[in-house]
Write a protein that holds these residues in place. Sequence first.
Motif, short mmCIF file in Angstrom:
data_model
loop_
_atom_site.label_atom_id
_atom_site.label_comp_id
_atom_site.label_asym_id
_atom_site.label_seq_id
_atom_site.Cartn_x
_atom_site.Cartn_y
_atom_site.Cartn_z
N ILE A 13 0.84 -1.20 0.00
CA ILE A 13 0.00 0.00 0.00
C ILE A 13 0.87 1.25 0.00
N LEU A 14 1.91 1.25 0.83
CA LEU A 14 2.77 2.41 0.93
C LEU A 14 3.54 2.66 -0.37
N SER A 15 4.12 1.62 -0.93
CA SER A 15 4.88 1.82 -2.17
C SER A 15 3.96 2.10 -3.34
N GLY A 16 2.80 1.45 -3.39
CA GLY A 16 1.85 1.72 -4.48
C GLY A 16 1.31 3.14 -4.45
N ALA A 17 1.02 3.64 -3.26
CA ALA A 17 0.52 5.02 -3.15
C ALA A 17 1.58 6.02 -3.57
N CYS A 18 2.83 5.75 -3.20
CA CYS A 18 3.90 6.68 -3.55
C CYS A 18 4.22 6.65 -5.04
N ILE A 19 4.12 5.49 -5.65
CA ILE A 19 4.51 5.38 -7.06
C ILE A 19 3.35 5.70 -7.99
N PHE A 20 2.19 5.08 -7.77
CA PHE A 20 1.08 5.27 -8.71
C PHE A 20 0.33 6.58 -8.50
N PHE A 21 0.14 7.00 -7.26
CA PHE A 21 -0.61 8.23 -6.98
C PHE A 21 0.30 9.42 -6.71
N GLU A 22 1.61 9.19 -6.78
CA GLU A 22 2.64 10.23 -6.61
C GLU A 22 2.46 10.99 -5.30
N VAL A 23 2.24 10.24 -4.23
CA VAL A 23 2.15 10.83 -2.89
C VAL A 23 3.57 11.17 -2.45
N PRO A 24 3.83 12.43 -2.12
CA PRO A 24 5.22 12.84 -1.83
C PRO A 24 5.66 12.51 -0.40
N LEU A 25 5.79 11.23 -0.08
CA LEU A 25 6.24 10.84 1.26
C LEU A 25 7.75 10.77 1.36
N PHE A 26 8.42 10.48 0.26
CA PHE A 26 9.86 10.27 0.27
C PHE A 26 10.52 11.21 -0.74
N PRO A 27 11.77 11.60 -0.49
CA PRO A 27 12.44 12.52 -1.42
C PRO A 27 12.85 11.88 -2.74
N SER A 28 12.99 10.57 -2.75
CA SER A 28 13.43 9.87 -3.95
C SER A 28 12.49 8.72 -4.26
N LEU A 29 12.46 8.31 -5.50
CA LEU A 29 11.61 7.21 -5.92
C LEU A 29 12.21 5.85 -5.54
N MET A 30 13.46 5.84 -5.13
CA MET A 30 14.10 4.59 -4.73
C MET A 30 13.54 4.05 -3.41
N PHE A 31 13.10 4.94 -2.53
CA PHE A 31 12.58 4.48 -1.23
C PHE A 31 11.31 3.63 -1.38
N PRO A 32 10.32 4.04 -2.17
CA PRO A 32 9.16 3.16 -2.35
C PRO A 32 9.51 1.85 -3.05
N VAL A 33 10.49 1.86 -3.94
CA VAL A 33 10.91 0.63 -4.61
C VAL A 33 11.54 -0.32 -3.58
N MET A 34 12.36 0.22 -2.68
CA MET A 34 12.97 -0.61 -1.65
C MET A 34 11.92 -1.14 -0.67
N ILE A 35 10.92 -0.33 -0.37
CA ILE A 35 9.84 -0.79 0.51
C ILE A 35 9.05 -1.91 -0.16
N GLY A 36 8.81 -1.80 -1.46
CA GLY A 36 8.15 -2.88 -2.19
C GLY A 36 8.97 -4.15 -2.20
N MET A 37 10.28 -4.02 -2.33
CA MET A 37 11.14 -5.21 -2.29
C MET A 37 11.12 -5.84 -0.90
N LEU A 38 11.04 -5.02 0.13
CA LEU A 38 10.92 -5.55 1.49
C LEU A 38 9.61 -6.32 1.65
N GLY A 39 8.54 -5.84 1.01
CA GLY A 39 7.27 -6.56 1.03
C GLY A 39 7.34 -7.90 0.31
N ILE A 40 8.10 -7.94 -0.78
CA ILE A 40 8.28 -9.20 -1.49
C ILE A 40 9.04 -10.20 -0.61
N ILE A 41 10.06 -9.72 0.06
CA ILE A 41 10.84 -10.58 0.95
C ILE A 41 9.97 -11.07 2.10
N ALA A 42 9.13 -10.20 2.64
CA ALA A 42 8.24 -10.61 3.73
C ALA A 42 7.26 -11.68 3.28
#
Length: 78
Positions: A13-42
């Motif tokens: 939810i967090l990475s999808g909102a940041c990437i698809f809806f462009e919610v400005p939670l992080f300064p870089s787009l790499m942070f939501p990608v890393m959060i998504g990878m953490l979700g895959i690992i989980a």
Amino acid sequence: MKIGLYMALICGILSGACIFFEVPLFPSLMFPVMIGMLGIIATLWTLPNPDISHMLKLGGILVNVFPVIAGLIQIFTR
């Protein structure tokens, strides 16, 4: 082990909102990608558990794979 699916849902939810809806939670787009990878690992952490449905595991992986792919495409096309 079910906690891994809950973590995957929150990460998706967090990475999808940041990437698809462009919610400005992080300064870089790499942070939501890393959060998504953490979700895959989980979600992969829950694979050995036979008590959890296979469709829940697949959904946990897919809800994180799509934002990761979209984020990587956006990073590499800029």
